[in-house]
Design a protein around this motif. Structure first.
Motif, PDB file in Angstrom:
ATOM      1  N   TYR A  88     -14.395  84.758  -3.400  1.00 52.75           N
ATOM      2  CA  TYR A  88     -13.404  84.491  -4.448  1.00 52.75           C
ATOM      3  C   TYR A  88     -14.140  84.150  -5.741  1.00 52.75           C
ATOM      4  O   TYR A  88     -14.911  83.173  -5.793  1.00 52.75           O
ATOM      5  N   HIS A 145      -9.761  86.041  -9.802  1.00 52.80           N
ATOM      6  CA  HIS A 145      -8.704  85.313 -10.509  1.00 52.80           C
ATOM      7  C   HIS A 145      -8.008  86.266 -11.482  1.00 52.80           C
ATOM      8  O   HIS A 145      -8.652  87.058 -12.184  1.00 52.80           O
ATOM      9  N   ARG A 146      -6.690  86.190 -11.551  1.00 48.15           N
ATOM     10  CA  ARG A 146      -5.906  87.132 -12.354  1.00 48.15           C
ATOM     11  C   ARG A 146      -6.311  87.133 -13.827  1.00 48.15           C
ATOM     12  O   ARG A 146      -6.265  88.168 -14.503  1.00 48.15           O
ATOM     13  N   GLU A 156      -8.828  92.460  -4.629  1.00 52.77           N
ATOM     14  CA  GLU A 156      -7.467  91.977  -4.846  1.00 52.77           C
ATOM     15  C   GLU A 156      -7.471  90.853  -5.872  1.00 52.77           C
ATOM     16  O   GLU A 156      -8.500  90.170  -6.043  1.00 52.77           O
ATOM     17  N   VAL A 172      -5.714  87.250  -7.371  1.00 56.46           N
ATOM     18  CA  VAL A 172      -4.970  86.063  -6.942  1.00 56.46           C
ATOM     19  C   VAL A 172      -4.720  85.198  -8.168  1.00 56.46           C
ATOM     20  O   VAL A 172      -5.401  85.321  -9.204  1.00 56.46           O
ATOM     21  N   ASP A 173      -3.759  84.299  -8.072  1.00 64.67           N
ATOM     22  CA  ASP A 173      -3.363  83.485  -9.220  1.00 64.67           C
ATOM     23  C   ASP A 173      -4.169  82.203  -9.367  1.00 64.67           C
ATOM     24  O   ASP A 173      -4.029  81.501 -10.378  1.00 64.67           O
ATOM     25  N   GLU A 220      -5.509  78.034  -4.934  1.00 64.20           N
ATOM     26  CA  GLU A 220      -4.517  77.856  -3.868  1.00 64.20           C
ATOM     27  C   GLU A 220      -4.104  79.212  -3.306  1.00 64.20           C
ATOM     28  O   GLU A 220      -3.976  79.386  -2.082  1.00 64.20           O
ATOM     29  N   ASP A 221      -3.894  80.169  -4.215  1.00 61.69           N
ATOM     30  CA  ASP A 221      -3.524  81.515  -3.790  1.00 61.69           C
ATOM     31  C   ASP A 221      -4.655  82.161  -2.999  1.00 61.69           C
ATOM     32  O   ASP A 221      -4.423  82.871  -2.002  1.00 61.69           O
ATOM     33  N   ALA A 222      -5.893  81.936  -3.427  1.00 60.80           N
ATOM     34  CA  ALA A 222      -7.049  82.491  -2.711  1.00 60.80           C
ATOM     35  C   ALA A 222      -7.154  81.911  -1.301  1.00 60.80           C
ATOM     36  O   ALA A 222      -7.400  82.633  -0.328  1.00 60.80           O
ATOM     37  N   GLY A 237      -4.693  80.680   0.483  1.00 66.18           N
ATOM     38  CA  GLY A 237      -3.600  81.238   1.282  1.00 66.18           C
ATOM     39  C   GLY A 237      -3.892  82.658   1.742  1.00 66.18           C
ATOM     40  O   GLY A 237      -3.587  83.026   2.886  1.00 66.18           O
ATOM     41  N   HIS A 238      -4.468  83.466   0.853  1.00 67.50           N
ATOM     42  CA  HIS A 238      -4.829  84.845   1.218  1.00 67.50           C
ATOM     43  C   HIS A 238      -5.860  84.849   2.354  1.00 67.50           C
ATOM     44  O   HIS A 238      -5.740  85.626   3.314  1.00 67.50           O
ATOM     45  N   LYS A 295      -4.361  83.996   5.647  1.00 63.77           N
ATOM     46  CA  LYS A 295      -3.453  85.027   6.148  1.00 63.77           C
ATOM     47  C   LYS A 295      -4.193  86.256   6.658  1.00 63.77           C
ATOM     48  O   LYS A 295      -3.844  86.818   7.699  1.00 63.77           O
TER      49      LYS A 295
END
Length: 824
Positions: free
Chosen positions: A612, A646-647, A701, A703-704, A707-709, A711-712, A715
């Protein structure tokens, strides 16, 4: 198979009602030698690589020629030499399967075990569809008939009770039908039709026709009858029909002593019947299913009893036979006699368990060559059996653990020296493997990279082994806890070896000395199974391990398993093997996990590792870490497979620089679904976010945020190794604390997830499990503990209420801690 068997049983329920056949029209295939056939011959069509028999008609004269052509030769070897090895059983064209009474009869001996019978039919059907000629010799008519007759008695019980009461009032007596033992012949007569109807139904569900053949002992004493029987069976098989044979117990005379005259076995039970049919019918394989795992040296319940994997002529004198099975006419001695008789006439035989839970694939396992039951052969195998290898590893491991730490370190150091001294010979053996792999062309680029050895790899390997040797002096018998239980009682927890390890690895021959060194350092016995693509390399490297172990006479501690089939046999030896560690693809790991019979498996299913790149990253550092994580060794399980960005970095020089760096190394990029939406003209969308590419390919990909990273990763990740690149310490700590993986890194390449780079010297693998060991598994992961209590004649009664002693349970400092405190 389980689902289809359930479907079969549901269909059976429509035919059976409390053991009685529903009164419906039932057509049974009956064939006689007088039936006229016209224009019917056997031709073979090849479909999808397998031979499929097809049929057309011939004249009756051809059939009569077939009938007369069979020349009975009961005293000679009808089939030539029997198939000598299990691996050749798959080539058996004609197979006879004998089902013992205990296999298809319920435990109460009244009725059939429908689940087992459905599974057997399914296996026979599968072999039939593969082109094997299948015959079944079955028991079960008596049990099925007993069920029907008891049902009839129960239905008329009220009438009989009324008659009994009336006769009792008149002073008469009546026979007690409830307690009377049913006549076996009557049960057989009542059950034979229902048993055959059941076979017809189960095979019919698979589009296979069956035919019933009832025989009696006189059929084998008359040459004409015997020739007619064989001609009938041959014609049924020629028509792609499965003959189902049984001794006609309704009219059979009582059993007589064996009349083994001039080599003719007396037909007194279904074991001898199956042997006669197999030998005279020129079957290549006879499978006898019973309620035991095979032939034992003594009755299975005795402590000294041991399963005989391979039975050779002449060893019968070493076997102690017990009684017969709970049902049926024959015992194990009868089965052995029948098997020997068939073997002498050119039919290979396997006696196996058809009842034990989990043995539902017994017939298929036997034909595929797996070590199931007892195999009768005339060829003595010169190689060491896997059971012997496992026992040797157990004993050798204990001898290894009994050596001093210094002696074990000397063995490992000597192995490291051999790797450097014999470098040219090792590389020569490896080159043979590389040449074969390139010639066959069945290995991908990443697999070839794993297979290849180099001078640099061997130097690094030797350095790693010396690191293991230097750190091995405190591995065993290290005190972890000291507890004063009471006055005069001290309890210690010590490190000890796990026992016997089995490590299975693909392609990478450098795994062999690494794993061997870790096993030696931890005092464990070791069984190694490498990929066949590295056969020459593994064989030579194993010889170096043996040479090093022989310094102190402990060569048996490490063995090399030669065949893939042996893996399945070893996975059944839970009493000899303590831990299995597969190193390789996710498919390999899953296969081992499914096949292991009670032995723990330590490994990771996949290596889906993430990097990330946070918004607060250093651009050059990010590009460097991403490039190393993906390209240093793309085939490794710790290589990056998914890049999360990061987006806010999207469409910035930072993002472009990272992507361009990957493209320069010819990395194929797949877009995640969010990135694909954000870019109008971007790379192709990834098929899945759970792909381990294992090469120069990855997914990107957006991510925002952190936290989003996280979660990804939770998952789609595999809990292997995940990385964050950021200069924000708070964000980094959030990532390190929250990501639930075996290895979590900050500003470092995912490729650091390695036993050597961790300072462990080497690793037997990287575990994503949560029990015992996690991450790179070095020596510590190959140890367990034991408790040692030293007392002074203490008994538990001394500590009872009012007793003279009481518990203290005081934790004592370890010796190292005490020495450090004293020096201060």
């Amino acid at each position: 198979m389980a689902a289809r068997s359930l479907y079969q049983l549901n269909s059976v329920k429509s035919v059976l009602r409390q053991g009685q056949l529903v009164n419906s029209a039932h057509v049974r295939l009956n064939y006689t030698l007088s039936r006229s056939y016209t224009n019917r011959t056997n031709v073979t069509a090849v479909c999808s690589g397998s031979a499929i028999p097809r049929w057309r008609y011939t004249s009756l004269r051809d059939f009569n020629d077939l009938k007369g052509a069979y020349t009975h030769a009961p005293y000679s070897r009808l089939n030539g030499k029997a198939l000598p090895y299990r691996s050749e059983l798959k080539h058996a064209k004609r197979i006879v399967v004998k089902l013992g009474s205990a296999v298809i009869t319920r435990d109460d001996e009244c009725g059939l075990a429908l689940g087992r019978l459905a599974s057997i039919v399914e296996q026979v059907s599968e072999l039939h569809s593969e082109g094997h000629e299948m015959l079944i010799v079955t028991s079960g008519a008596v049990a099925f008939g007993k069920q029907r007759l008891r049902h009839e008695i129960a239905m008329s019980q009220s009438m009989r009770q009324s008659m009994r009461d009336a006769r009792a009032r008149n002073g008469n007596t009546m026979k007690n039908w409830e307690n009377e033992e049913m006549v076996k012949e009557a049960c057989a007569a009542a059950g034979q039709g229902g048993l055959m109807a059941l076979y017809d139904l189960l095979f019919g569900l698979r589009g296979i026709n069956t035919a019933q053949v009832l025989v009696t002992k006189p059929d084998f004493y008359n040459d004409d009858n015997r020739r007619n029987l064989q001609a009938t069976i041959s014609e049924l098989l020629r028509m792609n029909i499965v003959p189902i044979l049984n001794a006609n117990d309704a009219v059979a005379p009582p059993p007589e002593p064996d009349k083994d005259l001039l080599g003719v076995i007396s037909v007194k039970d279904n074991d001898s019947l199956a042997a006669r049919l197999a030998a005279e019918g020129q079957a290549q394989l006879l499978v006898i299913l019973s309620d035991v795992d095979g032939i034992y040296t003594a009755p299975p319940g005795e402590d000294t009893s041991k399963l005989i994997d391979t039975y050779y002529p002449g060893i019968q004198s070493t076997i102690k036979f017990g009684g017969k099975s709970r049902v049926g006419m024959g015992g194990m001695e009868s089965k052995v006699r029948a098997a020997q008789w068939a073997l002498e006439r050119g039919t290979a035989v396997v006696i196996a368990n058809g009842c034990r839970q989990g043995s539902g694939q017994a017939i298929l396992d036997i034909v595929s060559g797996r070590k199931t039951g007892t195999f009768f052969t005339e060829a003595k195998v010169s190689t060491v059996t896997v059971e012997t290898q496992a026992e040797n590893a157990r004993n050798g491991g204990r001898a290894l653990a009994a050596l001093s730490a210094e002696q074990r370190a000397i063995i490992i150091t000597h192995l490291a020296n051999l790797l450097e001294e014999r470098k040219s010979a090792i590389l020569s053996a490896n080159q043979k493997d590389m040449d074969v792999a390139r010639q066959q062309g069945n290995l991908s680029g990443p697999m070839l990279s794993r297979l290849a050895l180099s001078a640099g790899k061997l130097t690094n390997l030797a350095d790693g082994l010396r690191q293991i040797a230097d750190s091995s002096h405190q591995n065993l018998d290290r005190v972890l806890k000291r507890i004063q239980v009471a006055d005069g009682m001290e309890l210690q927890q010590l490190t000890v070896p796990i026992g016997v390890l089995m490590v299975i690895f693909e392609s990478r021959p450098d795994c062999l000395p690494q794993v061997a060194a870790l096993a030696i350092a931890s005092g464990n016995g070791l069984l190694l199974k490498g990929g066949k693509e590295a056969a020459h390399s593994n064989e030579y490297l194993h010889s170096l391990v043996q040479e090093a172990l022989d310094i102190y006479g402990v060569k048996d501690a490490v063995s090399l398993v030669s065949t893939r089939e042996a893996i399945y046999d070893l996975l059944k030896l839970e009493h000899l093997i303590d831990l299995v560690i597969p190193r390789g693809s996710s498919d390999l790991v899953r296969m081992i996990q499914l096949a292991s019979k009670g032995i723990p498996v330590l490994g990771h299913s996949e290596g889906i590792c993430h990097v990330y790149v946070d918004k607060d990253c250093d651009p050059e550092m990010a590009a460097k870490i991403v490039l190393d994580s993906k390209c240093d060794y793309p085939a490794a399980c710790n290589a990056m497979e998914t890049l999360l960005v990061h987006r806010s970095l999207l469409k910035t020089p930072v993002f472009d620089h990272i992507v361009d760096t990957l493209k320069q190394e010819k990395v194929s990029i797949n877009a995640g679904p969010l990135l694909a939406k954000a870019l109008r003209f971007g790379p192709k969308e990834a098929k899945s976010m759970r792909i381990e590419y294992g090469g120069l390919e990855c997914c990107v990909e957006v991510v925002d945020g952190v936290e989003d990273a996280i979660g990804h990763i939770h998952k789609f990740g595999s809990s292997h190794t995940d990385v964050i690149v950021t200069n924000n310490e708070e964000t980094a700590e959030k990532f390190l604390q929250s990501v639930d993986s075996a290895c979590v890194f900050h500003n470092a390449s995912s490729r650091f997830a390695d036993g050597y780079r961790f300072g462990l010297g080497a690793e037997v693998g990287i575990s994503t499990a949560r029990i015992h060991s996690r991450g790179p598994v070095g020596v510590e992961g190959l140890l367990t503990t034991k408790w040692v209590l030293r007392g002074d004649g203490n008994s538990v009664g001394d500590f009872a209420e009012g007793g003279p002693n009481s518990f203290i349970h005081k934790y004592l400092p370890l010796v190292e801690d005490a020495e450090e405190s004293g020096s201060e």
